[in-house]
Design a protein around this motif. Sequence first.
Motif, PDB file in Angstrom:
ATOM      1  N   ILE A  67       8.833  23.635 -29.831  1.00  0.00           N
ATOM      2  CA  ILE A  67       8.373  22.276 -29.550  1.00  0.00           C
ATOM      3  C   ILE A  67       7.016  22.053 -30.195  1.00  0.00           C
ATOM      4  O   ILE A  67       6.099  22.860 -30.054  1.00  0.00           O
ATOM      5  CB  ILE A  67       8.286  22.020 -28.032  1.00  0.00           C
ATOM      6  N   VAL A  68       6.914  20.968 -30.944  1.00  0.00           N
ATOM      7  CA  VAL A  68       5.642  20.545 -31.532  1.00  0.00           C
ATOM      8  C   VAL A  68       5.208  19.328 -30.718  1.00  0.00           C
ATOM      9  O   VAL A  68       5.898  18.317 -30.683  1.00  0.00           O
ATOM     10  CB  VAL A  68       5.795  20.174 -33.026  1.00  0.00           C
ATOM     11  N   SER A  69       4.065  19.455 -30.032  1.00  0.00           N
ATOM     12  CA  SER A  69       3.632  18.373 -29.149  1.00  0.00           C
ATOM     13  C   SER A  69       2.844  17.312 -29.904  1.00  0.00           C
ATOM     14  O   SER A  69       2.271  17.574 -30.963  1.00  0.00           O
ATOM     15  CB  SER A  69       2.782  18.915 -27.995  1.00  0.00           C
ATOM     16  N   THR A  70       2.808  16.129 -29.333  1.00  0.00           N
ATOM     17  CA  THR A  70       2.047  15.024 -29.915  1.00  0.00           C
ATOM     18  C   THR A  70       0.580  15.405 -30.055  1.00  0.00           C
ATOM     19  O   THR A  70      -0.083  15.010 -31.004  1.00  0.00           O
ATOM     20  CB  THR A  70       2.208  13.763 -29.036  1.00  0.00           C
ATOM     21  N   ILE A  71       0.088  16.211 -29.137  1.00  0.00           N
ATOM     22  CA  ILE A  71      -1.318  16.633 -29.184  1.00  0.00           C
ATOM     23  C   ILE A  71      -1.623  17.336 -30.503  1.00  0.00           C
ATOM     24  O   ILE A  71      -2.712  17.196 -31.043  1.00  0.00           O
ATOM     25  CB  ILE A  71      -1.648  17.531 -27.974  1.00  0.00           C
TER      26      ILE A  71
END
Length: 121
Positions: A67-71
């Motif tokens: 998962i690549v987060s928006t942060i």
Amino acid sequence: MTKYFFGVRHEGYLVEDREGSDLPSRSEARAEALEILRDLIAYTIQARSENFPTGVEIVDADGTCEIVSTIEAIPALLNLLATATDRLANKRPAPNGDEEVRKAAAMSAPAGWKSVILRMY
């Protein structure tokens, strides 16, 4: 080449990628996920929506998920805004030069941000 699928997470649901993309490495897939996030954030701002993506799930053909987060996309977004602001602060054009500054700021932006920057100025 490996097939990667990019599912976009929003609050409470996932929009699945059914087609996927063939990419040479996981690092290329992460770069693609960050670009997707930047474009979606730009679109969300442009649409004046509050439905921001929370991340992108990268799933390879073996089912391995990351998962690549928006942060993680925020530093690139802040850098973009800082660059556009710096260009305006340092150029202070005459009124007839405003269009040039807008175009210069937009040309240095990632694809999804060009139209947002042109509207900002």
